[in-house]
Design an enzyme around this catalytic site. Structure first.
Site, PDB file in Angstrom:
ATOM      1  N   THR A   1     -25.269  -4.957 -30.390  1.00 20.22           N
ATOM      2  CA  THR A   1     -23.962  -4.333 -30.809  1.00 20.22           C
ATOM      3  C   THR A   1     -22.945  -5.407 -31.361  1.00 20.22           C
ATOM      4  O   THR A   1     -22.328  -5.059 -32.213  1.00 20.22           O
ATOM      5  CB  THR A   1     -23.475  -3.620 -29.720  1.00 20.22           C
ATOM      6  OG1 THR A   1     -24.347  -2.494 -29.423  1.00 20.22           O
ATOM      7  CG2 THR A   1     -21.988  -2.756 -29.984  1.00 20.22           C
TER       8      THR A   1
ATOM      9  N   ASP B   1     -21.956  -4.665 -35.060  1.00 21.01           N
ATOM     10  CA  ASP B   1     -20.641  -4.082 -35.215  1.00 21.01           C
ATOM     11  C   ASP B   1     -19.391  -5.303 -35.040  1.00 21.01           C
ATOM     12  O   ASP B   1     -18.313  -5.131 -35.454  1.00 21.01           O
ATOM     13  CB  ASP B   1     -20.266  -3.099 -34.138  1.00 21.01           C
ATOM     14  CG  ASP B   1     -21.376  -1.989 -34.288  1.00 21.01           C
ATOM     15  OD1 ASP B   1     -21.809  -1.847 -35.499  1.00 21.01           O
ATOM     16  OD2 ASP B   1     -21.543  -1.190 -33.565  1.00 21.01           O
TER      17      ASP B   1
ATOM     18  N   GLU C   1       1.135   3.814   1.883  1.00 22.68           N
ATOM     19  CA  GLU C   1       1.974   4.413   3.285  1.00 22.68           C
ATOM     20  C   GLU C   1       3.301   3.446   3.407  1.00 22.68           C
ATOM     21  O   GLU C   1       4.382   4.120   3.793  1.00 22.68           O
ATOM     22  CB  GLU C   1       0.897   4.047   4.274  1.00 22.68           C
ATOM     23  CG  GLU C   1      -0.301   4.741   4.438  1.00 22.68           C
ATOM     24  CD  GLU C   1      -1.443   3.705   3.922  1.00 22.68           C
ATOM     25  OE1 GLU C   1      -2.522   3.763   4.458  1.00 22.68           O
ATOM     26  OE2 GLU C   1      -1.555   3.377   2.667  1.00 22.68           O
TER      27      GLU C   1
ATOM     28  N   SER D   1     -23.665   2.405 -39.013  1.00 20.89           N
ATOM     29  CA  SER D   1     -23.197   3.265 -37.728  1.00 20.89           C
ATOM     30  C   SER D   1     -21.687   3.612 -38.128  1.00 20.89           C
ATOM     31  O   SER D   1     -21.257   4.275 -37.288  1.00 20.89           O
ATOM     32  CB  SER D   1     -23.308   2.598 -36.667  1.00 20.89           C
ATOM     33  OG  SER D   1     -22.683   1.225 -36.491  1.00 20.89           O
TER      34      SER D   1
ATOM     35  N   HIS E   1       0.792  -1.117  -0.125  1.00 16.87           N
ATOM     36  CA  HIS E   1       0.027   0.047   0.222  1.00 16.87           C
ATOM     37  C   HIS E   1       0.819   1.216  -0.089  1.00 16.87           C
ATOM     38  O   HIS E   1       1.936   1.160   0.317  1.00 16.87           O
ATOM     39  CB  HIS E   1      -1.008  -0.057   1.131  1.00 16.87           C
ATOM     40  CG  HIS E   1      -2.117  -1.251   1.182  1.00 16.87           C
ATOM     41  ND1 HIS E   1      -3.208  -1.085   2.117  1.00 16.87           N
ATOM     42  CD2 HIS E   1      -2.162  -1.979   0.087  1.00 16.87           C
ATOM     43  CE1 HIS E   1      -4.004  -2.126   1.486  1.00 16.87           C
ATOM     44  NE2 HIS E   1      -3.380  -2.651   0.675  1.00 16.87           N
TER      45      HIS E   1
ATOM     46  N   CYS F   1      -5.283   1.245   6.423  1.00 20.02           N
ATOM     47  CA  CYS F   1      -6.110   0.067   7.109  1.00 20.02           C
ATOM     48  C   CYS F   1      -5.603  -0.404   8.290  1.00 20.02           C
ATOM     49  O   CYS F   1      -4.413  -0.461   8.448  1.00 20.02           O
ATOM     50  CB  CYS F   1      -6.251  -0.958   5.879  1.00 20.02           C
ATOM     51  SG  CYS F   1      -4.836  -1.351   5.212  1.00 20.02           S
TER      52      CYS F   1
END
Length: 365
Positions: A198, A202, A54, A170, A52, A77
């Protein structure tokens, strides 16, 4: 000249953003160790499973961290996840004061880190640049508190709100430059979603532009109509096909092929269609926290009808398509009164060549 706490927190937030799109399901976090007004350690969380922020900042500062101050964009944490608690590292280092951008919304922590540090004699102040700290972690905040992914709708449309002509043509409404920019945004998400129409119309690949950042492709396909020969399956990134139980009962060649190429996710039914709330709950349980929905108009309309949209990205080309039978970017049931229209917050407008991007928040967490 005395440098303000806000100055150092802005620096920590800038560090956090270096990992944008890389930390799912974890938040973006940056940290600085400061002593006598000088930055002596820097760190940010790069990826889930890695140290993390820190820890990185304190290790960067080394023994000089004793007696110093820590600026971190999110409360440290106290719980074990893939890495040990950050508060342990802070206490071991001899840090005397912690400035946190905001309280951690994770119920496992949510103030416990602040309390534990204070109990061990570390002074803690919270709330520096909090608006920005919250803004950069909207997907994490929603997922950790609502158990639902953050949903962004992306549209490429004409000035009159069309994504295709009445014949379904399109390609292409927005410019090459706009499409390249829009595709580059996928690297900031861990899921990209489209409706089955879609895919059929496409035949997209739906891949991230960054090879090191795989993205899960999600297809809303109530009747399992996706072809096993679709371009989706020409790329290694994972595919999830969300469908209804009745479709799973059909032992067809296409169904069996799809089961080998993709994860088939059974979703509850809602008036013959996918229950989108159930779908997103299940995606969250699979660890998907931030979804970019790229079409089509029926799926996007249903998301707005169900009040599931958190943010929009509308790319608008200076073109008029017209026609009542042309396909609109947002379909669904719509609203009956103007005062019920979706109102955007934090609206930003950006020009991309001749096209325009309108970005705005529907909800905030």
């Amino acid at each position: 000249m005395k440098i303000s706490n806000e100055y150092f927190m802005q620096k920590a937030l800038a560090l956090a953003l270096k990992a944008k799109g890389q930390t799912f399901p974890n938040p973006l976090v940056g940290a600085l160790v400061v002593k006598d007004g000088r930055i002596i350690g820097k760190g940010y969380h790069k990826k889930a499973g890695l140290p993390h922020a820190e820890v990185e900042a304190i290790e960067d500062a080394g023994k000089k961290a004793k007696g110093a101050m820590l600026y971190v964009s999110l409360e440290p944490c106290t719980h074990y996840g893939r890495t040990p608690p950050c508060v342990d590292k802070i206490l071991e280092s001899g840090i005397k004061k912690v400035f946190a951008g905001m309280v951690d919304p994770n119920p496992l922590n949510n103030g416990k880190g602040i309390k534990l540090l204070q109990e061990h004699g570390v002074e803690v102040e919270v709330g520096f640049c909090e608006d920005k700290a919250r803004k950069i972690n909207q997907p994490f905040m929603k997922c950790i508190t609502k158990k639902m992914p953050f949903i962004t709708v992306k549209v490429g449309q004409s000035l009159d709100g069309k994504i295709a002509t009445k014949n379904g043509d399109s390609k292409w409404i927005t410019s090459d430059k706009t499409r390249a920019f829009a595709h580059s945004l996928r690297r900031f998400y861990d899921g990209v979603m489209v409706g089955v129409n879609t895919v059929i119309r496409d035949d997209p690949f739906l891949v991230s532009e960054c090879p090191e950042h795989p993205i899960t492709r999600i297809i809303a396909d109530s009747h399992l109509s996706t072809s096993a020969k679709a371009n989706l399956f020409q790329k290694p990134d994972p595919v999830i096909i969300a469908t209804l139980r009745e479709s799973l009962g059909q032992e067809t060649e296409n169904r069996n092929l799809l089961a080998r190429e993709a994860k088939i996710l059974e979703v509850r039914e809602n008036n013959g269609q996918l229950n989108l709330y159930d779908l997103f709950k299940k995606l969250a349980r699979l660890g998907i926290t931030n979804v970019l929905v790229e079409g089509g108009g029926s799926l996007i309309g249903s998301l707005f009808d169900c009040n599931l949209v958190d943010k929009i990205l509308f790319f608008i080309a200076p073109k008029i398509i017209g026609g009542k039978d042309s396909i609109s970017s947002v379909m669904g049931k719509g609203i009956s009164r103007i005062d019920r229209a979706v109102k955007l917050k934090d609206v930003r407008i950006q020009k991309i060549g001749e096209d325009m991007l309108i970005e705005g928040a529907v909800k905030e967490y």
